[in-house]
Every structure is written in C-alpha cells, then in structure tokens.
Design a protein around this motif. Sequence first.
Motif, PDB file in Angstrom:
ATOM      1  N   VAL A   1      -4.645  60.581 -17.810  1.00 10.30           N
ATOM      2  CA  VAL A   1      -5.710  61.259 -17.085  1.00 10.30           C
ATOM      3  C   VAL A   1      -6.238  60.368 -15.960  1.00 10.30           C
ATOM      4  O   VAL A   1      -6.889  60.841 -15.027  1.00 10.30           O
ATOM      5  CB  VAL A   1      -6.823  61.670 -18.081  1.00 10.30           C
ATOM      6  N   ASP A   2      -5.944  59.065 -16.007  1.00 10.86           N
ATOM      7  CA  ASP A   2      -6.321  58.145 -14.926  1.00 10.86           C
ATOM      8  C   ASP A   2      -5.600  58.490 -13.625  1.00 10.86           C
ATOM      9  O   ASP A   2      -6.025  58.076 -12.544  1.00 10.86           O
ATOM     10  CB  ASP A   2      -5.985  56.700 -15.296  1.00 10.86           C
ATOM     11  N   ASP A   3      -4.489  59.230 -13.733  1.00 11.91           N
ATOM     12  CA  ASP A   3      -3.681  59.552 -12.552  1.00 11.91           C
ATOM     13  C   ASP A   3      -4.159  60.805 -11.824  1.00 11.91           C
ATOM     14  O   ASP A   3      -3.512  61.248 -10.875  1.00 11.91           O
ATOM     15  CB  ASP A   3      -2.212  59.724 -12.958  1.00 11.91           C
ATOM     16  N   LEU A   4      -5.256  61.388 -12.268  1.00 19.42           N
ATOM     17  CA  LEU A   4      -5.798  62.554 -11.578  1.00 19.42           C
ATOM     18  C   LEU A   4      -6.550  62.120 -10.328  1.00 19.42           C
ATOM     19  O   LEU A   4      -7.239  61.097 -10.336  1.00 19.42           O
ATOM     20  CB  LEU A   4      -6.745  63.325 -12.493  1.00 19.42           C
ATOM     21  N   ASN A   5      -6.431  62.891  -9.246  1.00 19.27           N
ATOM     22  CA  ASN A   5      -7.294  62.655  -8.094  1.00 19.27           C
ATOM     23  C   ASN A   5      -8.558  63.501  -8.271  1.00 19.27           C
ATOM     24  O   ASN A   5      -8.723  64.191  -9.282  1.00 19.27           O
ATOM     25  CB  ASN A   5      -6.567  62.966  -6.778  1.00 19.27           C
ATOM     26  N   ILE A   6      -9.458  63.453  -7.304  1.00 21.84           N
ATOM     27  CA  ILE A   6     -10.741  64.131  -7.488  1.00 21.84           C
ATOM     28  C   ILE A   6     -10.570  65.639  -7.646  1.00 21.84           C
ATOM     29  O   ILE A   6     -11.256  66.283  -8.442  1.00 21.84           O
ATOM     30  CB  ILE A   6     -11.703  63.807  -6.318  1.00 21.84           C
ATOM     31  N   ASN A   7      -9.609  66.218  -6.936  1.00 20.65           N
ATOM     32  CA  ASN A   7      -9.401  67.669  -7.037  1.00 20.65           C
ATOM     33  C   ASN A   7      -8.807  68.066  -8.380  1.00 20.65           C
ATOM     34  O   ASN A   7      -9.241  69.046  -9.007  1.00 20.65           O
ATOM     35  CB  ASN A   7      -8.479  68.143  -5.904  1.00 20.65           C
ATOM     36  N   SER A   8      -7.802  67.314  -8.835  1.00 16.05           N
ATOM     37  CA  SER A   8      -7.193  67.642 -10.128  1.00 16.05           C
ATOM     38  C   SER A   8      -8.148  67.341 -11.275  1.00 16.05           C
ATOM     39  O   SER A   8      -8.134  68.023 -12.305  1.00 16.05           O
ATOM     40  CB  SER A   8      -5.863  66.904 -10.304  1.00 16.05           C
ATOM     41  N   ALA A   9      -9.019  66.318 -11.102  1.00 18.30           N
ATOM     42  CA  ALA A   9     -10.020  66.023 -12.137  1.00 18.30           C
ATOM     43  C   ALA A   9     -11.014  67.166 -12.261  1.00 18.30           C
ATOM     44  O   ALA A   9     -11.405  67.559 -13.370  1.00 18.30           O
ATOM     45  CB  ALA A   9     -10.747  64.718 -11.804  1.00 18.30           C
ATOM     46  N   ASN A  10     -11.426  67.709 -11.139  1.00 18.26           N
ATOM     47  CA  ASN A  10     -12.359  68.849 -11.177  1.00 18.26           C
ATOM     48  C   ASN A  10     -11.702  70.092 -11.766  1.00 18.26           C
ATOM     49  O   ASN A  10     -12.356  70.888 -12.455  1.00 18.26           O
ATOM     50  CB  ASN A  10     -12.883  69.144  -9.767  1.00 18.26           C
ATOM     51  N   ALA A  11     -10.414  70.261 -11.500  1.00 18.25           N
ATOM     52  CA  ALA A  11      -9.690  71.393 -12.088  1.00 18.25           C
ATOM     53  C   ALA A  11      -9.621  71.243 -13.609  1.00 18.25           C
ATOM     54  O   ALA A  11      -9.761  72.226 -14.351  1.00 18.25           O
ATOM     55  CB  ALA A  11      -8.289  71.479 -11.497  1.00 18.25           C
ATOM     56  N   LEU A  12      -9.408  70.014 -14.084  1.00 17.88           N
ATOM     57  CA  LEU A  12      -9.397  69.766 -15.528  1.00 17.88           C
ATOM     58  C   LEU A  12     -10.774  70.021 -16.126  1.00 17.88           C
ATOM     59  O   LEU A  12     -10.886  70.580 -17.229  1.00 17.88           O
ATOM     60  CB  LEU A  12      -8.954  68.327 -15.806  1.00 17.88           C
ATOM     61  N   LEU A  13     -11.806  69.626 -15.416  1.00 13.48           N
ATOM     62  CA  LEU A  13     -13.167  69.816 -15.916  1.00 13.48           C
ATOM     63  C   LEU A  13     -13.461  71.294 -16.181  1.00 13.48           C
ATOM     64  O   LEU A  13     -14.088  71.648 -17.184  1.00 13.48           O
ATOM     65  CB  LEU A  13     -14.169  69.249 -14.916  1.00 13.48           C
ATOM     66  N   LYS A  14     -12.990  72.168 -15.320  1.00 15.07           N
ATOM     67  CA  LYS A  14     -13.196  73.615 -15.514  1.00 15.07           C
ATOM     68  C   LYS A  14     -12.537  74.092 -16.805  1.00 15.07           C
ATOM     69  O   LYS A  14     -13.066  74.948 -17.510  1.00 15.07           O
ATOM     70  CB  LYS A  14     -12.638  74.381 -14.319  1.00 15.07           C
ATOM     71  N   ILE A  15     -11.364  73.516 -17.113  1.00 13.43           N
ATOM     72  CA  ILE A  15     -10.667  73.892 -18.352  1.00 13.43           C
ATOM     73  C   ILE A  15     -11.443  73.388 -19.566  1.00 13.43           C
ATOM     74  O   ILE A  15     -11.584  74.093 -20.574  1.00 13.43           O
ATOM     75  CB  ILE A  15      -9.236  73.325 -18.343  1.00 13.43           C
ATOM     76  N   LEU A  16     -11.976  72.156 -19.468  1.00 12.33           N
ATOM     77  CA  LEU A  16     -12.729  71.583 -20.580  1.00 12.33           C
ATOM     78  C   LEU A  16     -14.034  72.340 -20.819  1.00 12.33           C
ATOM     79  O   LEU A  16     -14.532  72.388 -21.952  1.00 12.33           O
ATOM     80  CB  LEU A  16     -13.034  70.109 -20.301  1.00 12.33           C
ATOM     81  N   GLU A  17     -14.595  72.915 -19.767  1.00 12.80           N
ATOM     82  CA  GLU A  17     -15.851  73.651 -19.905  1.00 12.80           C
ATOM     83  C   GLU A  17     -15.666  74.975 -20.634  1.00 12.80           C
ATOM     84  O   GLU A  17     -16.628  75.538 -21.164  1.00 12.80           O
ATOM     85  CB  GLU A  17     -16.455  73.906 -18.512  1.00 12.80           C
ATOM     86  N   GLU A  18     -14.439  75.479 -20.653  1.00 14.73           N
ATOM     87  CA  GLU A  18     -14.130  76.733 -21.358  1.00 14.73           C
ATOM     88  C   GLU A  18     -13.012  76.457 -22.359  1.00 14.73           C
ATOM     89  O   GLU A  18     -11.841  76.726 -22.083  1.00 14.73           O
ATOM     90  CB  GLU A  18     -13.719  77.815 -20.364  1.00 14.73           C
ATOM     91  N   PRO A  19     -13.357  75.883 -23.509  1.00 14.47           N
ATOM     92  CA  PRO A  19     -12.338  75.458 -24.484  1.00 14.47           C
ATOM     93  C   PRO A  19     -11.373  76.581 -24.848  1.00 14.47           C
ATOM     94  O   PRO A  19     -11.800  77.699 -25.172  1.00 14.47           O
ATOM     95  CB  PRO A  19     -13.173  75.038 -25.701  1.00 14.47           C
ATOM     96  N   PRO A  20     -10.096  76.313 -24.777  1.00 17.84           N
ATOM     97  CA  PRO A  20      -9.106  77.347 -25.119  1.00 17.84           C
ATOM     98  C   PRO A  20      -9.057  77.592 -26.621  1.00 17.84           C
ATOM     99  O   PRO A  20      -9.201  76.672 -27.421  1.00 17.84           O
ATOM    100  CB  PRO A  20      -7.794  76.727 -24.628  1.00 17.84           C
ATOM    101  N   ARG A  21      -8.870  78.837 -27.004  1.00 15.97           N
ATOM    102  CA  ARG A  21      -8.734  79.170 -28.420  1.00 15.97           C
ATOM    103  C   ARG A  21      -7.345  78.745 -28.889  1.00 15.97           C
ATOM    104  O   ARG A  21      -6.348  79.034 -28.245  1.00 15.97           O
ATOM    105  CB  ARG A  21      -8.931  80.677 -28.623  1.00 15.97           C
ATOM    106  N   LYS A  22      -7.299  78.033 -30.001  1.00 16.79           N
ATOM    107  CA  LYS A  22      -6.045  77.533 -30.555  1.00 16.79           C
ATOM    108  C   LYS A  22      -5.315  76.629 -29.552  1.00 16.79           C
ATOM    109  O   LYS A  22      -4.080  76.577 -29.521  1.00 16.79           O
ATOM    110  CB  LYS A  22      -5.124  78.680 -30.988  1.00 16.79           C
ATOM    111  N   GLY A  23      -6.113  75.926 -28.729  1.00 14.41           N
ATOM    112  CA  GLY A  23      -5.531  74.990 -27.777  1.00 14.41           C
ATOM    113  C   GLY A  23      -6.164  73.619 -27.915  1.00 14.41           C
ATOM    114  O   GLY A  23      -7.390  73.502 -28.057  1.00 14.41           O
TER     115      GLY A  23
END
Length: 333
Positions: A137-159
């Motif tokens: 996750v250290d290899d994320l740039n600011i844009n990809s980090a923000n994209a990941l943050l959106k996924i973490l904010e909405e936890p996937p079911r069975k993910g």
Amino acid sequence: MAESVALTTPRESFAFEQGDAPDEAFLSAYQKNRLHHAWLLCGPQGLGKASFAFRCARFLMGKDRDPSHGALGMSPDDADVRLITAGSHPDLLVLEREMGESKLKKNISVDAVREIGEFFSKAPSRSPYRVCIIDSVDDLNINSANALLKILEEPPRKGILFLISHSPGRLLPTIRSRCRRLTFAPWTDQAVSTFLRARTEIDDEHQARLVRLAHGAPGKALTLMEEGALDMDAFAGRLLERPLPPRAELMQAAAMFKSSSAKNDGAKKFATFMACLTDRLHDRSLSAETSQKGQTYSQLWSRLNMAVGEVESVNLDRGDYFWSIYNELANLS
C-alpha cells in the motif's frame, strides 16, 4: 560472491516462522465472527507480511485444514489452495506495481485500485470470501490512495483486504484508522542467522554481514544475497581502505548505478551500495583511533545516511553522486 538462492514466493510459502501472534490474532477474530474487513500488516520489508496475507487468504478460501502448517495451516492439495498458488483463483485479487516498458512503475495506478471496487461488487464464485491483497500500500500515489479510501469507507460484504505496509507512518491517517493493524516485529540476529544457515552455504563471515545488513528481516537477507549485496559490501569496504580500487572498476560502478533498465536496476543497486557503505562508516566512527577521526566518520555517516532519499527526491544523477562520494572517501586521511 553472488550466489543463487531458491527464494520462496509468498504464494508458495506455507510455513510462517518466528512467532504465532499474527496467526492467533487473525484466528481469534475469525472464530469470534469479528473479522475486520481491512487488515494493515506493518513492519520492515522482509518479515513475511505478504506470506502471512496469503496464509490468511488460503485459510478463508480453502476447505482442507492442516494444523501441521500452523494455526492457519491449509493443505497444499486443497483445490482452492492450488488455485491461489497458481495465481488463478477467481476470488483472489493481488495488486502490485506493474512492469513498464523497461522497469517497474513507481506506483500502483488509480485504475488498478478502482478494479477492487468492481471485484468486490461481485459475490464470491467458489469460496466463502473474496480477498484482495495490496503489496504494498506504500506504492499508492495520492489519487490511488484516495480511491482505496472510498472502498474502505464502504466495507464490502464477504470481502477482506490485506494492506501490506513497510512504512505505515506515511499512509493517509484516514486509511490507517479504517484498518485493523497487525505489527510484525524484527527477528533477533541469532534467529536470522539460523534462518540463513538452513538455506545457504555461505561462510560465517559473509553470513554475519548479511545478518547485519538485514536489520532483523530474514527475507531481506536472502534477497540481498540473491542481488549480489556481498559483492557490493566488499566494494564499499575497499573504498575505505588503501589502495583504492582501480579507476576502471570505479567507472564500471558509476555506470551501473546510473543505469535504469529491466536487466539492471541502478536505483536498487545504488541503495544497496549506500546501505553497505553507511554501515561500514558507522563501524569506523565507533572504532576510530582518535576522537577527531571518529567524528569525521560519524559526520559523513550521518550525511550519507540520507543520500538515497535525497538522490531520488530531486532526481540526481546516481553516477555523478557516486563520484562525489568517492572523492570524499579518497580525501579521508
């Protein structure tokens, strides 16, 4: 001095050595039905964090338990485990830096991270869970980090996500706060030495140097050996002795550090060389004959300890930087 070492990839590693705490923490959460949707695996590179992530993936996705491989042990013959090892399991997504035209890209792209949302939007096809591993996750740039943050904010079911980080302090605080953190501690020098002795045939002197350079990370020790770090370490040592290496050898080293291709990663070789040189300078500062010499070595060590970051941050020519270091070393009395 470079030797060939049979490195086991995290996908293929079934044994998790040196401590059961991460296994037990994950198993306890699983058994209590309190499995967090995102796990941040922290610690220096080479401690087995990626291997642990694949252990967890096999445990979550497979069926045939095998206690002989530890608390999260799975049988290598399990059908899902075989698919994971082969890199073809439909319910597992692994994100790493991709290869560009001649070398690895610097970052994991935002488009790659967005694939995670699409991946988790689908139900598991053959396993109880869908799993995503990001290495790292250290290899994320600011844009990809923000994209990941959106996924973490909405936890996937069975993910479940496993985020591998060698420098968690550099991550967005909002990413850290949405993960359960597991910290992997460095091994003792004796444990790393035992690890190397079981896998290599190098002599005690070279083994001791690898242990010193690995800083408690057994995987790093093997990687350093595979990458020829012992030769680089010997070269760094000769730069502190008299007579200095011949100019032809120095020119060859400068050209190697300057190069940047799929066959020769000059940046990585320069970083390895600097790690060896600064370690030797540190020893010299402690064992110098006079306090004045000790201070000279210590000041040079302190400054060169930041060299790799300085060179990369402002895109300095690594070959030219090597010559400036050489000139300083040549003028040491």
